[in-house]
Design a protein around this motif. Structure first.
Motif, PDB file in Angstrom:
ATOM      1  N   THR A  99      -7.293  -1.477  -1.963  1.00 58.53           N
ATOM      2  CA  THR A  99      -6.311  -1.951  -2.948  1.00 58.53           C
ATOM      3  C   THR A  99      -6.430  -1.323  -4.353  1.00 58.53           C
ATOM      4  OG1 THR A  99      -7.667  -3.912  -3.242  1.00 58.53           O
ATOM      5  CG2 THR A  99      -5.661  -4.175  -1.948  1.00 58.53           C
ATOM      6  N   ILE A 141      -2.019   4.394   8.054  1.00 54.01           N
ATOM      7  CA  ILE A 141      -3.010   3.694   7.218  1.00 54.01           C
ATOM      8  C   ILE A 141      -3.237   2.276   7.748  1.00 54.01           C
ATOM      9  CG2 ILE A 141      -2.470   5.043   5.147  1.00 54.01           C
ATOM     10  CD1 ILE A 141      -1.064   2.457   4.051  1.00 54.01           C
ATOM     11  N   GLU A 145      12.713   1.353   4.965  1.00 53.54           N
ATOM     12  CA  GLU A 145      12.331  -0.050   4.743  1.00 53.54           C
ATOM     13  C   GLU A 145      13.489  -0.897   5.273  1.00 53.54           C
ATOM     14  OE1 GLU A 145       9.886  -2.287   3.105  1.00 53.54           O
ATOM     15  OE2 GLU A 145      11.463  -3.529   3.954  1.00 53.54           O
ATOM     16  N   PRO A 146      13.213  -1.750   6.283  1.00 48.10           N
ATOM     17  CA  PRO A 146      14.312  -2.487   6.907  1.00 48.10           C
ATOM     18  C   PRO A 146      14.984  -3.509   5.993  1.00 48.10           C
ATOM     19  CG  PRO A 146      12.173  -3.132   7.844  1.00 48.10           C
ATOM     20  CD  PRO A 146      11.919  -1.995   6.932  1.00 48.10           C
ATOM     21  N   ASP A 147      14.224  -4.066   5.059  1.00 47.23           N
ATOM     22  CA  ASP A 147      14.793  -5.089   4.183  1.00 47.23           C
ATOM     23  C   ASP A 147      15.574  -4.406   3.047  1.00 47.23           C
ATOM     24  OD1 ASP A 147      14.529  -8.102   3.327  1.00 47.23           O
ATOM     25  OD2 ASP A 147      14.203  -6.886   1.520  1.00 47.23           O
ATOM     26  N   MET A 206      -7.923   5.040   5.812  1.00 51.02           N
ATOM     27  CA  MET A 206      -8.175   3.671   5.366  1.00 51.02           C
ATOM     28  C   MET A 206      -8.325   3.668   3.839  1.00 51.02           C
ATOM     29  SD  MET A 206      -8.573   0.620   6.522  1.00 51.02           S
ATOM     30  CE  MET A 206      -8.955  -0.872   5.649  1.00 51.02           C
ATOM     31  N   PRO A 207      -7.232   3.380   3.123  1.00 50.88           N
ATOM     32  CA  PRO A 207      -7.342   3.258   1.660  1.00 50.88           C
ATOM     33  C   PRO A 207      -7.774   1.838   1.276  1.00 50.88           C
ATOM     34  CG  PRO A 207      -5.026   3.266   2.367  1.00 50.88           C
ATOM     35  CD  PRO A 207      -5.865   3.149   3.602  1.00 50.88           C
ATOM     36  N   LYS A 216       2.429  -3.187   8.861  1.00 47.20           N
ATOM     37  CA  LYS A 216       1.309  -4.006   9.352  1.00 47.20           C
ATOM     38  C   LYS A 216       0.880  -3.512  10.740  1.00 47.20           C
ATOM     39  CE  LYS A 216       1.163  -7.393   6.178  1.00 47.20           C
ATOM     40  NZ  LYS A 216       0.160  -7.219   5.110  1.00 47.20           N
ATOM     41  N   ARG A 236       5.713  -0.474  17.673  1.00 46.97           N
ATOM     42  CA  ARG A 236       7.172  -0.430  17.660  1.00 46.97           C
ATOM     43  C   ARG A 236       7.673   0.787  16.864  1.00 46.97           C
ATOM     44  NH1 ARG A 236      10.050  -3.980  14.390  1.00 46.97           N
ATOM     45  NH2 ARG A 236       8.130  -5.183  14.232  1.00 46.97           N
ATOM     46  N   MET A 247       0.843  -1.204   0.000  1.00 45.97           N
ATOM     47  CA  MET A 247       0.000   0.000   0.000  1.00 45.97           C
ATOM     48  C   MET A 247       0.882   1.259   0.000  1.00 45.97           C
ATOM     49  SD  MET A 247      -2.974   1.207  -0.238  1.00 45.97           S
ATOM     50  CE  MET A 247      -4.042  -0.210  -0.116  1.00 45.97           C
ATOM     51  N   ARG A 292      14.505  -4.925  -0.634  1.00 49.10           N
ATOM     52  CA  ARG A 292      13.223  -4.260  -0.891  1.00 49.10           C
ATOM     53  C   ARG A 292      13.426  -2.739  -0.984  1.00 49.10           C
ATOM     54  NH1 ARG A 292       9.026  -3.559  -2.755  1.00 49.10           N
ATOM     55  NH2 ARG A 292       7.176  -2.854  -1.702  1.00 49.10           N
TER      56      ARG A 292
HETATM   57  N1  LIG Z   1      -3.286  -3.765   1.476  1.00 48.96           N
HETATM   58  C1  LIG Z   1      -4.432  -3.132   1.638  1.00 48.96           C
HETATM   59  O1  LIG Z   1      -5.406  -3.277   0.924  1.00 48.96           O
HETATM   60  C2  LIG Z   1      -4.604  -2.141   2.755  1.00 48.96           C
HETATM   61  C3  LIG Z   1      -5.745  -1.323   2.790  1.00 48.96           C
HETATM   62  C4  LIG Z   1      -5.871  -0.397   3.831  1.00 48.96           C
HETATM   63  C5  LIG Z   1      -4.907  -0.321   4.801  1.00 48.96           C
HETATM   64  N2  LIG Z   1      -3.820  -1.158   4.741  1.00 48.96           N
HETATM   65  C6  LIG Z   1      -2.854  -1.063   5.801  1.00 48.96           C
HETATM   66  O2  LIG Z   1      -1.609  -0.738   5.226  1.00 48.96           O
HETATM   67  C7  LIG Z   1      -0.582  -1.300   6.021  1.00 48.96           C
HETATM   68  C8  LIG Z   1       0.393  -2.002   5.109  1.00 48.96           C
HETATM   69  O3  LIG Z   1      -0.275  -3.069   4.483  1.00 48.96           O
HETATM   70  P1  LIG Z   1       0.387  -3.795   3.237  1.00 48.96           P
HETATM   71  O4  LIG Z   1      -0.605  -4.774   2.761  1.00 48.96           O
HETATM   72  O5  LIG Z   1       0.914  -2.784   2.291  1.00 48.96           O
HETATM   73  O6  LIG Z   1       1.585  -4.551   3.995  1.00 48.96           O
HETATM   74  P2  LIG Z   1       3.030  -4.951   3.475  1.00 48.96           P
HETATM   75  O7  LIG Z   1       2.987  -5.272   2.028  1.00 48.96           O
HETATM   76  O8  LIG Z   1       3.561  -5.955   4.445  1.00 48.96           O
HETATM   77  O9  LIG Z   1       3.846  -3.596   3.628  1.00 48.96           O
HETATM   78  C9  LIG Z   1       4.400  -3.178   4.830  1.00 48.96           C
HETATM   79  C10 LIG Z   1       5.780  -2.616   4.535  1.00 48.96           C
HETATM   80  O10 LIG Z   1       6.331  -2.083   5.756  1.00 48.96           O
HETATM   81  C11 LIG Z   1       7.664  -2.593   5.895  1.00 48.96           C
HETATM   82  N3  LIG Z   1       8.028  -2.639   7.324  1.00 48.96           N
HETATM   83  C12 LIG Z   1       7.797  -3.640   8.212  1.00 48.96           C
HETATM   84  N4  LIG Z   1       8.270  -3.318   9.435  1.00 48.96           N
HETATM   85  C13 LIG Z   1       8.827  -2.085   9.323  1.00 48.96           C
HETATM   86  C14 LIG Z   1       9.478  -1.210  10.224  1.00 48.96           C
HETATM   87  N5  LIG Z   1       9.658  -1.544  11.510  1.00 48.96           N
HETATM   88  N6  LIG Z   1       9.921  -0.040   9.752  1.00 48.96           N
HETATM   89  C15 LIG Z   1       9.770   0.317   8.472  1.00 48.96           C
HETATM   90  N7  LIG Z   1       9.160  -0.473   7.566  1.00 48.96           N
HETATM   91  C16 LIG Z   1       8.687  -1.656   7.974  1.00 48.96           C
HETATM   92  C17 LIG Z   1       7.571  -3.951   5.302  1.00 48.96           C
HETATM   93  O11 LIG Z   1       8.863  -4.408   5.030  1.00 48.96           O
HETATM   94  P3  LIG Z   1       9.179  -5.998   4.977  1.00 48.96           P
HETATM   95  O12 LIG Z   1       8.390  -6.536   3.852  1.00 48.96           O
HETATM   96  O13 LIG Z   1      10.647  -6.001   4.777  1.00 48.96           O
HETATM   97  O14 LIG Z   1       8.729  -6.521   6.329  1.00 48.96           O
HETATM   98  C18 LIG Z   1       6.730  -3.701   4.051  1.00 48.96           C
HETATM   99  O15 LIG Z   1       7.489  -3.188   2.988  1.00 48.96           O
HETATM  100  C19 LIG Z   1      -1.232  -2.239   7.023  1.00 48.96           C
HETATM  101  O16 LIG Z   1      -1.242  -1.643   8.316  1.00 48.96           O
HETATM  102  C20 LIG Z   1      -2.645  -2.380   6.523  1.00 48.96           C
HETATM  103  O17 LIG Z   1      -3.572  -2.529   7.574  1.00 48.96           O
HETATM  104  C21 LIG Z   1      -3.643  -2.042   3.734  1.00 48.96           C
END
Ligand SMILES: NC(=O)c1ccc[n+]([C@@H]2O[C@H](COP(=O)([O-])OP(=O)(O)OC[C@H]3O[C@@H](n4cnc5c(N)ncnc54)[C@H](OP(=O)(O)O)[C@@H]3O)[C@@H](O)[C@H]2O)c1
Length: 256
Positions: A109, A84, A24-26, A106-107, A60, A66, A1, A29
């Motif tokens: 996909t 978000i 971004e910790p990774d 809240m966005p 997440k 944290r 997102m 990525r």
């Molecule tokens: N996807 C959706 O449709 C949607 C819709 C509304 C809201 N959201 C919200 O958006 C957020 C992200 O969702 P997503 O689906 O995009 O998840 P995601 O793909 O797992 O993205 C999260 C990103 O944050 C990085 N990250 C993890 N721990 C971190 C830290 N301590 N410091 C900095 N970066 C860090 C992750 O890196 P790694 O991969 O290296 O761990 C990853 O790149 C969630 O809270 C979710 O509730 C998502």
């Protein structure tokens, strides 16, 4: 997102790539984000929060406390922080960040293709200028509505989970087309384009969907026959119940 937002902001020219900082910790990525979008990388979350005028928390939900604890010492009274993360309340942000201006959003996909539906709730300290900036941010990947935070579970049940309901509808419409003899690819294209076109009519013509539906349902015609079948089988009731069930589940998951 987070990446969808980066892409939308650059495409809509709201920000230039070099004005966007990612943490971004990774490493792989991070390098891929920088390489793909020409954005800059911060050393870590603290470095990012120190340098950015607006921070988007896009990790997440379980990782949010944290990250908040990390950036708390550097997020001052002039920081604007937008979370978000699903189910994370403004109160939790306020507990960690004592001075920053706070927004919960809240966005969904479809933001990935620039057609996201985002709901925002304004938190502590948000100014008119903050609101305008946040709206521009999410309007860059679709469109935005403002809601009271108490309605965020309803947003999750409708637009958050909604794309999956509509994918189900598109698949079923396409199946109907295939059953009636259309090739699968043509049926899927016609079904998806029909949903897109109908949605754009509602949004752009600003006409009530009931009126639009009545305009195409001529007496004794094909459309009213189809609608009668849908209603006999409870389509409207099923969709209303789906939103209610997903809203209740969102409430459950956020511990209410
Ligand atoms: N996807 C959706 O449709 C949607 C819709 C509304 C809201 N959201 C919200 O958006 C957020 C992200 O969702 P997503 O689906 O995009 O998840 P995601 O793909 O797992 O993205 C999260 C990103 O944050 C990085 N990250 C993890 N721990 C971190 C830290 N301590 N410091 C900095 N970066 C860090 C992750 O890196 P790694 O991969 O290296 O761990 C990853 O790149 C969630 O809270 C979710 O509730 C998502």
């Amino acid at each position: 997102m987070g990446e969808a937002l980066i892409r939308g902001l650059i495409r809509a020219k709201v920000l230039r790539p070099q004005e966007i900082l990612v943490s971004e910790p990774d490493r792989a990525r991070r390098e891929s984000l920088v390489g793909a979008h020409r954005v800059r990388a911060a050393a870590d979350n603290v470095d990012l929060a120190r340098r950015a005028s607006l921070v988007v928390i896009a990790v997440k939900p379980q990782a949010v406390p944290r990250v908040l604890a990390e950036i708390a010492p550097v997020a001052g009274a002039s920081s604007l922080v937008v979370s978000i993360a699903a189910g994370v309340p403004l109160a939790l942000l306020a507990q960690h960040l004592r001075k920053a201006h706070l927004v919960r959003a809240m966005p969904n996909t479809p933001a990935l293709v620039g057609e996201g539906a985002t709901a925002v709730s304004w938190g502590r300290g948000v100014t008119t200028a903050d609101k305008a900036f946040v709206r521009r941010l999410f309007d860059a990947v679709g469109s935005t509505v403002e809601v009271d935070e108490g309605l965020m579970d309803a947003v999750t049940g409708l637009s958050g989970s909604g794309p999956a309901y509509v994918f189900t509808v598109i698949q079923a419409l396409a199946d109907g087309g295939v059953q009636a003899g259309l090739p699968r690819s043509a049926a899927l294209h016609l079904a998806a384009q029909t949903v897109l076109g109908a949605a754009r009519m509602v949004l752009e013509l600003r006409v009530n969907p009931v009126q639009l539906r009545d305009q195409v349902a001529s007496p004794g015609g094909t459309t009213i026959r189809g609608i009668a079948e849908l209603e006999q089988r409870g389509l409207s009731g099923a969709l209303i119940a789906a939103v209610a069930a997903a809203t209740a589940r969102s409430r459950e998951l956020s511990g209410k």
